[in-house]
Design an enzyme around this catalytic site. Structure first.
Site, PDB file in Angstrom:
ATOM      1  N   ARG A 210       4.293  -3.235  -5.525  1.00 43.84           N
ATOM      2  CA  ARG A 210       4.735  -2.233  -4.556  1.00 43.84           C
ATOM      3  C   ARG A 210       5.582  -2.879  -3.459  1.00 43.84           C
ATOM      4  NH1 ARG A 210       0.399   1.522  -1.568  1.00 43.84           N
ATOM      5  NH2 ARG A 210      -0.072  -0.468  -0.569  1.00 43.84           N
TER       6      ARG A 210
ATOM      7  N   TYR B  52       5.278  -3.648   4.702  1.00 48.04           N
ATOM      8  CA  TYR B  52       4.010  -4.370   4.799  1.00 48.04           C
ATOM      9  C   TYR B  52       3.107  -4.015   3.627  1.00 48.04           C
ATOM     10  CZ  TYR B  52       1.453  -0.164   6.332  1.00 48.04           C
ATOM     11  OH  TYR B  52       0.856   1.071   6.396  1.00 48.04           O
TER      12      TYR B  52
ATOM     13  N   LYS C  59       6.552   1.652   1.908  1.00 48.42           N
ATOM     14  CA  LYS C  59       5.501   1.233   2.845  1.00 48.42           C
ATOM     15  C   LYS C  59       6.142   0.518   4.028  1.00 48.42           C
ATOM     16  CE  LYS C  59       0.703  -0.305   2.756  1.00 48.42           C
ATOM     17  NZ  LYS C  59       0.152   1.029   3.096  1.00 48.42           N
TER      18      LYS C  59
ATOM     19  N   GLU D 105      -1.014  13.774   2.493  1.00 46.98           N
ATOM     20  CA  GLU D 105      -1.830  12.561   2.509  1.00 46.98           C
ATOM     21  C   GLU D 105      -2.337  12.344   3.918  1.00 46.98           C
ATOM     22  OE1 GLU D 105       0.509   9.120   1.533  1.00 46.98           O
ATOM     23  OE2 GLU D 105       2.168   9.733   2.818  1.00 46.98           O
TER      24      GLU D 105
ATOM     25  N   LEU E 243       2.820   8.239  -0.239  1.00 45.22           N
ATOM     26  CA  LEU E 243       2.832   6.860  -0.716  1.00 45.22           C
ATOM     27  C   LEU E 243       1.978   6.758  -1.976  1.00 45.22           C
ATOM     28  CD1 LEU E 243       3.628   3.863  -0.007  1.00 45.22           C
ATOM     29  CD2 LEU E 243       1.342   3.693   0.997  1.00 45.22           C
TER      30      LEU E 243
ATOM     31  N   HIS F 269      22.737  -2.008  14.817  1.00 46.86           N
ATOM     32  CA  HIS F 269      22.122  -1.111  13.844  1.00 46.86           C
ATOM     33  C   HIS F 269      22.453  -1.501  12.408  1.00 46.86           C
ATOM     34  CE1 HIS F 269      21.294   1.313  17.372  1.00 46.86           C
ATOM     35  NE2 HIS F 269      20.555   2.139  16.627  1.00 46.86           N
TER      36      HIS F 269
END
Length: 287
Positions: A52, A33, A149, A182, A207, A102
């Site tokens: 990104r 996302y 992300k 972070e 990130l 999976h």
């Protein structure tokens, strides 16, 4: 006016928006996302966000849902239909819909794309900037690839809930050596005793935030010294300033960590300077 969402080729009422129950985002958190700020009718740092997105998709071997130019137009249209001039859009791409297994679905399975947009209340952000926010520290318990992300954010959600229950607004992850990593949804910065802006290197373990990257450009314009290096919790607690960066908040000053005041317990001047200069330096693409 009702909110509008874009879901796999259609603009629909937000209240009616849905995805298939076997979408792999729902089944496996198999997706990525991006969240991007919109200010004064401009999309902020869209190029870096799409770059990104490209990296995240590549790392997980998920195809782009459409070409980059077409995606940009869908983003713009979603923002226009929601009449957003100050707010954000959320974009999610998953590996698509397939029988639950999976292993990856058959080649050619189309990825799923969802985009939502909403206006935000500038007064809420202004209050947080004026008063500062509180944070707690937690040992990092996430998977190793936090540089992607990914939509797999259960540890982050648990951390934010723990922060809320402690009367704080953010949880700051710490590694086994007591070094700051972070926030649950932010990058962490300190201003050391020499006035240097310090943040952890983004090669591994955090990130590479888009706001973090642009803030380096802002710091350079303001003549500030920036260092990418590890720093400990004890160094953070002794810093002149601590602040957090994210696309939806730009730069929130932290006034206490684990109940201990940072400096004089009030927002500092450096975070204010970089926040005020940010929009002038960031890329701006008109809706």
């Amino acid at each position: 006016m009702p909110r509008i969402a874009y879901v796999n080729g259609r603009y629909v009422k937000h209240s009616d928006a849905s995805v298939h129950i076997e979408d792999r985002g729902y089944q496996f958190a198999d997706g990525v996302y991006e969240v991007c700020e919109v200010r004064h009718g401009y999309i902020v740092d869209l190029t870096r966000h799409l770059n990104r997105l490209d990296r995240s998709l590549g790392e997980l071997r998920i195809d782009w849902p459409m070409g980059r130019a077409a995606l940009t137009q869908v983003i713009r249209e979603t923002l226009r239909r929601n009449h957003v001039r100050n707010g954000l859009f959320y974009m999610q791409v998953t590996r698509g819909v397939a029988r639950r297994d999976h292993v990856f679905p058959a080649e050619g399975t189309p990825p799923s794309l969802v985009i939502t947009a909403k206006s935000t209340d500038a007064r809420v952000i202004a209050a947080k900037n004026a008063n500062g926010i509180r944070a707690i520290t937690l040992i990092d318990n996430r998977w190793d690839r936090v540089d992607i992300k990914s939509i797999g954010l259960l540890p982050n959600a648990m951390a934010r809930q723990q922060a809320k229950e402690a009367g704080a607004q953010e949880a700051i992850y710490v590694d086994g050596d007591g070094m700051v990593k972070e926030g649950a949804a932010t990058n962490v910065w300190i201003v050391d005793p020499d006035g240097t802006l310090v943040t952890r290197p983004a090669e591994h373990g955090i990130l590479r935030g888009i706001t973090r990257t642009t803030l380096m450009d802002v710091g350079a314009k303001l003549g500030l010294t920036i260092a990418e290096r590890n720093f400990s919790v004890s160094e953070m607690l002794a810093a002149r300033e601590v602040f957090l960066t994210a696309a939806t908040s730009i730069c929130f000053p932290v006034v206490s960590v684990d109940g201990q005041a940072i400096a004089n317990g009030h927002p500092g001047s450096v975070s204010q300077k970089v926040r005020e200069a940010f929009f002038d330096v960031a890329e701006k693409i008109a809706i």
